[in-house]
Motif scaffolding. Structure first.
Motif: not given
Length: 407
Positions: A218-227, A286-294, A296-298
């Motif tokens: 997910d581009p938004v999630f992946a773009g966040l800084p830090g571990h 806290v994200w709540g429901r997301v469109d694609s769990m894979p 985010y896990l990626r």
């Protein structure tokens, strides 16, 4: 050729939470053996919309909307001397559908998914009966009764007691009682008063859906800084809530004191008020429901699963492992997985160990990558749904059948 009646406490579509993932794959496997008739419940609008998917698979079906308030289910339970788990899922329309289906169709086997639905099996049923308890619900309520305010302790203790009696009654009726792991099956069998056939039917994983090599982060999630540490799951489920509170309050401050900037991302639908209150506190999101769990896990660096009360096999652990995300889990959360500590998973017996393992994997990215890939290989070799559900035809007495019988 016989037909199958499938009773489930939640509609097996969409497969977006632990119990629905299991029931979804079981139902699809049963539909390959004979015509399946399904009686089930919907919790929300997403479940109602999924009814079309169910109708495409089942020969006939009924989806009843769960609207009974818990106070009413509780009152009925006290008056009837039953578990709240049963009265909450008692529905006249489903009762009528079951009676009509058994009268008009050539049903040779009933597959009950979750003990709450055992109440719909008529006393005069003489065909095959398989009850998939998944895990030992009564033991879960007994664990709940050990903490909390005095009123809830009494309520949970009663639920555990009367639910245990119902589990014993159903196991005595069933040709086979199924549990999600060998550990859970052994616990269930130890609580029975008469001999019964109890077996483990483990959870699988769809490694094509949870595939790190074909999934874009997910581009938004992946773009966040830090571990990025993740905890995934249904966030109105009490053990999950307790786990993220433990992670946020006891584990994350210690991890962040060594590795600043680490964040805990809580991902899953229906976060409670207590969970929502963690958003923005000490590195929690806290994200709540997301469109694609894979997706985010990626983009995750680590899955942290500090469950204190854990029944059965945790799909959140299987999904992270399938996505090659290194997992740090409590002993309870790792039960039934079968992965080797130090090779495919890290298991912590207490907070100190969970913090230590998390820091070590976040610091050593090569070790984390090696562990994640080993975890994925482990699941591919042992946990495909086709492999784990291979015993189904024999269990329901339909060996030698294999064509699709969807509507």
């Amino acid at each position: 050729m016989g037909e199958i009646l499938f009773l489930a406490h939640r509609i097996p579509f969409p497969p977006d939470r632990g119990d629905k993932i299991r029931s979804h794959h079981v139902l699809k496997a049963l539909a390959q053996l004979g015509p399946v008739h399904v009686a089930t419940f919907a919790d929300d609008e997403n479940d109602v919309e999924a009814q079309r998917d169910l109708e495409a698979l089942a020969r006939t079906s009924i989806v009843s909307q769960r609207t009974k308030p818990m106070w009413r289910a509780g009152a009925e339970a006290v008056l009837r001397g039953q578990p709240v788990s049963l009265t909450a899922f008692h529905d006249a329309a489903i009762e009528q559908f079951v009676e009509r289906t058994l009268r008009s169709r050539d049903i040779s086997a009933i597959y009950v998914f979750s003990g709450q639905m055992g109440q719909y099996v008529p006393a005069n049923w003489r065909g095959k009966l398989v009850i998939d308890f998944v895990d030992v619900d009564s033991a879960k309520f007994e664990a709940y009764a050990k903490s909390g305010n005095p009123a809830m302790r009494l309520i949970n203790a009663r639920e555990g007691r009367v639910l245990k009696a119902e589990e014993r009654r159903l196991a005595a009726r069933a040709d086979t009682s199924l549990l999600v792991s060998h550990e859970e099956a052994a616990l269930f069998a130890s609580r029975l008063t008469v001999p019964a056939r109890v077996e483990a039917l483990e959870n699988g994983i769809d490694s094509a859906t949870f595939d790190p090599f074909s999934t874009l982060p997910d581009p938004v999630f992946a773009g966040l800084p830090g571990h990025k540490i993740v905890f995934t799951g249904q966030m109105d489920y009490a053990p999950n809530v307790a786990a993220v509170l433990r992670a946020a309050r006891s584990l994350m401050p210690r991890i962040r004191s060594v590795i600043p900037g680490v964040q805990l991302h809580i991902i899953g639908r229906y976060p409670t008020a207590h969970v929502k209150a963690l958003d923005g506190v000490d590195g929690c999101r806290v994200w709540g429901r997301v469109d694609s769990m894979p997706a985010y896990l990626r983009a995750a660096d680590l899955a942290l699963v500090p469950l204190e009360i854990a029944r059965g096999v945790q799909n959140k652990v299987l999904e992270a492992m399938a996505m090659a995300v290194p997992v740090v889990a409590s002993e309870g959360a790792a039960t039934g997985i079968g992965a080797q500590h130090g090779r495919e998973i890290m298991i912590g017996e207490d907070d100190d160990a969970l913090v230590r393992h998390s820091i070590a994997l976040l610091r050593d990215r090569q070790r984390a990558k090696t562990m994640g890939l080993a975890a994925r290989r482990y699941l591919q070799d042992r946990r495909s749904w086709q492999a784990v559900l291979a015993p189904l035809p024999e269990l329901i007495g339909m060996t030698g059948q294999g064509e699709s019988h969807a509507a």
